[in-house]
Design a protein around this motif. Sequence first.
Motif, PDB file in Angstrom:
ATOM      1  N   TYR A 141       0.831  -1.202   0.000  1.00 16.78           N
ATOM      2  CA  TYR A 141       0.000   0.000   0.000  1.00 16.78           C
ATOM      3  C   TYR A 141       0.872   1.261   0.000  1.00 16.78           C
ATOM      4  O   TYR A 141       0.676   2.170  -0.810  1.00 16.78           O
ATOM      5  CB  TYR A 141      -0.921   0.017   1.231  1.00 16.78           C
ATOM      6  N   VAL A 142       1.872   1.277   0.907  1.00 14.04           N
ATOM      7  CA  VAL A 142       2.673   2.505   1.041  1.00 14.04           C
ATOM      8  C   VAL A 142       3.548   2.697  -0.197  1.00 14.04           C
ATOM      9  O   VAL A 142       3.663   3.798  -0.735  1.00 14.04           O
ATOM     10  CB  VAL A 142       3.517   2.472   2.336  1.00 14.04           C
ATOM     11  N   SER A 143       4.163   1.597  -0.632  1.00 16.18           N
ATOM     12  CA  SER A 143       5.067   1.774  -1.767  1.00 16.18           C
ATOM     13  C   SER A 143       4.303   2.086  -3.050  1.00 16.18           C
ATOM     14  O   SER A 143       4.791   2.820  -3.913  1.00 16.18           O
ATOM     15  CB  SER A 143       5.964   0.540  -1.931  1.00 16.18           C
ATOM     16  N   GLU A 144       3.090   1.590  -3.182  1.00 18.14           N
ATOM     17  CA  GLU A 144       2.337   1.822  -4.429  1.00 18.14           C
ATOM     18  C   GLU A 144       1.545   3.123  -4.403  1.00 18.14           C
ATOM     19  O   GLU A 144       1.491   3.862  -5.359  1.00 18.14           O
ATOM     20  CB  GLU A 144       1.375   0.666  -4.685  1.00 18.14           C
ATOM     21  N   PHE A 145       0.885   3.388  -3.258  1.00 14.89           N
ATOM     22  CA  PHE A 145      -0.058   4.520  -3.246  1.00 14.89           C
ATOM     23  C   PHE A 145       0.191   5.551  -2.145  1.00 14.89           C
ATOM     24  O   PHE A 145      -0.210   6.684  -2.240  1.00 14.89           O
ATOM     25  CB  PHE A 145      -1.506   4.032  -3.029  1.00 14.89           C
ATOM     26  N   GLY A 146       0.812   5.101  -1.059  1.00 12.84           N
ATOM     27  CA  GLY A 146       0.787   5.840   0.196  1.00 12.84           C
ATOM     28  C   GLY A 146       1.231   7.269   0.152  1.00 12.84           C
ATOM     29  O   GLY A 146       0.615   8.128   0.804  1.00 12.84           O
ATOM     30  N   LEU A 147       2.296   7.597  -0.583  1.00  6.37           N
ATOM     31  CA  LEU A 147       2.857   8.935  -0.469  1.00  6.37           C
ATOM     32  C   LEU A 147       2.224   9.944  -1.406  1.00  6.37           C
ATOM     33  O   LEU A 147       2.406  11.153  -1.256  1.00  6.37           O
ATOM     34  CB  LEU A 147       4.367   8.876  -0.714  1.00  6.37           C
ATOM     35  N   ALA A 148       1.467   9.445  -2.363  1.00 11.45           N
ATOM     36  CA  ALA A 148       0.908  10.336  -3.377  1.00 11.45           C
ATOM     37  C   ALA A 148       0.059  11.428  -2.758  1.00 11.45           C
ATOM     38  O   ALA A 148       0.199  12.612  -3.083  1.00 11.45           O
ATOM     39  CB  ALA A 148       0.078   9.532  -4.373  1.00 11.45           C
ATOM     40  N   ASP A 149      -0.761  11.019  -1.746  1.00 12.18           N
ATOM     41  CA  ASP A 149      -1.690  12.005  -1.165  1.00 12.18           C
ATOM     42  C   ASP A 149      -0.994  13.014  -0.283  1.00 12.18           C
ATOM     43  O   ASP A 149      -1.561  14.026   0.082  1.00 12.18           O
ATOM     44  CB  ASP A 149      -2.727  11.295  -0.306  1.00 12.18           C
ATOM     45  N   MET A 150       0.230  12.670   0.141  1.00  9.10           N
ATOM     46  CA  MET A 150       0.902  13.574   1.068  1.00  9.10           C
ATOM     47  C   MET A 150       1.712  14.645   0.341  1.00  9.10           C
ATOM     48  O   MET A 150       2.358  15.479   0.970  1.00  9.10           O
ATOM     49  CB  MET A 150       1.815  12.772   2.000  1.00  9.10           C
ATOM     50  N   GLY A 151       1.698  14.592  -0.936  1.00  7.28           N
ATOM     51  CA  GLY A 151       2.400  15.595  -1.737  1.00  7.28           C
ATOM     52  C   GLY A 151       3.917  15.461  -1.607  1.00  7.28           C
ATOM     53  O   GLY A 151       4.667  16.407  -1.838  1.00  7.28           O
ATOM     54  N   VAL A 152       4.380  14.237  -1.235  1.00  2.92           N
ATOM     55  CA  VAL A 152       5.832  14.044  -1.079  1.00  2.92           C
ATOM     56  C   VAL A 152       6.349  13.321  -2.323  1.00  2.92           C
ATOM     57  O   VAL A 152       5.728  12.376  -2.796  1.00  2.92           O
ATOM     58  CB  VAL A 152       6.130  13.180   0.174  1.00  2.92           C
ATOM     59  N   THR A 153       7.467  13.791  -2.818  1.00  4.08           N
ATOM     60  CA  THR A 153       8.024  13.099  -3.978  1.00  4.08           C
ATOM     61  C   THR A 153       9.353  12.489  -3.556  1.00  4.08           C
ATOM     62  O   THR A 153      10.292  13.199  -3.191  1.00  4.08           O
ATOM     63  CB  THR A 153       8.278  14.085  -5.146  1.00  4.08           C
TER      64      THR A 153
END
Length: 614
Positions: A141-153
Motif C-alpha cells: 500500500y505505502v510503496s504503491e499509493f501511500g505517499l501520493a496524497d501527502m504531496g511528497v516526492t
Amino acid sequence: MFPNATADKDSLQGLHDRLRVSAFSIGVMGFVVNAIAYLSIVLLGDVTALITLEVGSYAVVLGLIAFCAYRDVYVQRVLFGGLVAIYITFWLTAFAYAYRQETMLLSLPLVVFVPLLVTMVLPHKLLLGLIPFQFFAMHVYVSEFGLADMGVTWSDPQQFAFSLGLAGFSSVCFLAFAVLAIARTDTDVKLVDLMGDKEHMASVDSLTELLNRRAFLNRLEDHWPPSQGFAIAFLDLDHFKPLNDQYGHQMGDYVLGEVANRLREVPSTLATARLGGDEFAVCCIDPGRQKPAEEAAAELHSRLVVDLQTDIGPISMGVSLGFAVYDESYESLSMLLRAADAAMRRAKSTKSGWATFDHEIDSAALATSSIEFELKAALRSGNIRAAVQPIALTSDMNVTEYELLARWVNSGLEQDPGPAQFIPIAEKQGLLNEMLWVTLSEALDELNFERHRLAINVSPAQLSASDFVDKLLEVLEAHAVSPGSITLEVTEEVVFRNLDRNVEVLNRAREAGMAIALDDFGSGYSSLSMLGALPLDKLKIDQTLIRKAQEDRRSANILNAAITLAQQLELIACVEGVETQEALDQVVAMGADQVQGYFIGRPSLIQTLTGSDV
Ligand SMILES: Nc1nc2c(ncn2[C@@H]2O[C@H](COP(=O)(O)OP(=O)(O)OP(=O)(O)O)[C@@H](O)[C@H]2O)c(=O)[nH]1
C-alpha cells in the motif's frame, strides 16, 4: 445489564462475563463511531458507493458482535471472527479506494493505526497469523499509493525503504500485542486453575473425593423445591470407632474410601457426600416413583454392607441408613436431611440397618434435631430472651428476688420450644454459658437491683469453665451491678462431678459477695453430707415436696423436716412450687422464709414486666 449475567468476577463464569461485557462494549461503541463517521461524510457530501459498502459491512459485523454478547451466544468466536472480518474489510476497501484514486490525506495514518486498533484484543495465535498479511499489505500500500496524497516526492528506493519501515513498525506492534495476549491468557489460565483448585478444595472432601456437606446442600438447593421422587439417604457406619482403634486410622481411611466408592456406583443419584466423620448422604432421584421408599432404602443398604476386602482379610462393615422421601410437608432441604438423619438414628438404635422416615414415629426426633439445628442461630439473633420468676418473702409477701430463666421466642418452628426441650440441647452443644451471658445482660439492664436480687442457675459444666467467675464478675461490672445482688443456684450434681474444684469456684463467688443456693433439694439423692460439703446460703426445696405434702401427712412431715433442716443449718429455706393459698399457708406455718411458684408469679419475659414489678 444482560439477562442471566453473573457478577461473580472471581470465577470462571466471571471471566466469561468480562469477555461478554468487553464484546458488547466494542460492538456498541464501534457501531456508534461508525454511524457518526458515516453521518459526517454524508453531511460533507462525500458519500460514494464504496464508502457506503464499507461502513455498512462494519455496521453489520459490529451489530452482530453486540447482539451475540447480549444473548450470550458464541461470544468469543463472533468477537474475534468479527474483528478479523473488519480488519480484512478495511484493507480490501483501502486498496479499492487507492486503486480508484479515492484516497485522501488521512489515508496513510489510517492504514497505519486502524489495523492496530482493530486487532489489539485478538488472541496471540490470530495476531501472529496476521503479521505476514499486515507486513505485505502495508508494504504494498505505502510503496504503491501511500505517499501520493501527502504531496511528497521520493525516489523509488526512498519510497521502498519508507514502506518497509512502516510495514516493519506495524508488524512489531502486532508482535507486541501477541506477547501481551500471551501474558493475558497465561494469567487468566492461572487464575482459572487457581480458582478451580480453590473451589475444588472448598467443595470436596479430601479423603473420599465426595462432596462435603456445604457443597452437597448447595447442589441440592439448586433443585429445591424438587419434583416428586426426590429422596435423601443418611448413612452412618456402625462401630467405626472400634475399627479405627483396633486397626489404626489408615484402615479407617481405607474403609471410608471404599464406602465412598460404593456410593459413587449407586445409580440415579443427584449428589453424594461425606458429611463428616463416618457419615455420608446420597440424594436419590426416582422421578416416576417407581420404587417404594422401603425398597429403595433396603437396596441401597444391601449395596453397602457387603464385606470389604482388606490386607487383613474381609471386614464386615455395618451401616445404619435413614431414608426420607420429599413431600410438601418438608419446608426446607435441611428439614428433609434432618428427617433422614432421624430415621437413621432409629435404624441405629433398633439395629434394623435401615429405616424410612415415619412422620408419626420420628416427629419427636425431628423436632429435637430442628432445635439442635436452630438453637445457635436463635441465640445469635436475639431470639433467646430473659424471663424471670418472682421469689417472695413469707414475712410480708414482698418480691425480693427473681430467678433468671431463658425463653425461646419467634423460633420459626411449629411451636416455640420450651426450656425443658432446649436447655439440655444447649448443654450438649456447649451453649449454656453463651445463653447465660445473653439472658443475664438483658436482665441486668432491666431489673432494679436496689429492690431485687437476681438468682442465676449454673450447671456443673458451666462452673468447670476455668474463667466462669471472672467472666461473671466482668459482666456484672459492665452493668454496674454488685455481686452482692446475685445468687448462684446449683443442683446437687455439682457434688458428683469434680467436687473439690466446684467448691473452690463457689467459694470464690461467695468471697466476691454472691450467695449460693442449692436448687431442687429433695428431688434427687439429697444426701445430707452434701449440705456439709458445699458453701451454701440457701436451700431451695423442690416443688415435688409441696405437691405431695398437700396429699398426705407423711409427705407434709418430710417437707417440714426439710424446712427445719435448712433453719438449723442457718440457711434460708425457700419452697418452690407454691401454687395455691392453701400451700402458701402450709409452708408459712412450717416456717419457710421464702416462696416461689405460680401463686406468687409465673415466669414472664423480663421486657413485659411493668415498672412497679421491676
Ligand atoms: N480413620 C478415620 N476416622 C475418622 C475420620 N473422621 C472421623 N473419624 C472417626 O470416626 C469415629 C466416628 O464416631 P462415631 O460415629 O461416634 O463412632 P461409631 O463407633 O461408628 O459409633 P456408632 O455410630 O454409634 O456405631 C470417631 O472415632 C472419629 O475419630 C477420618 O477421616 N478417618
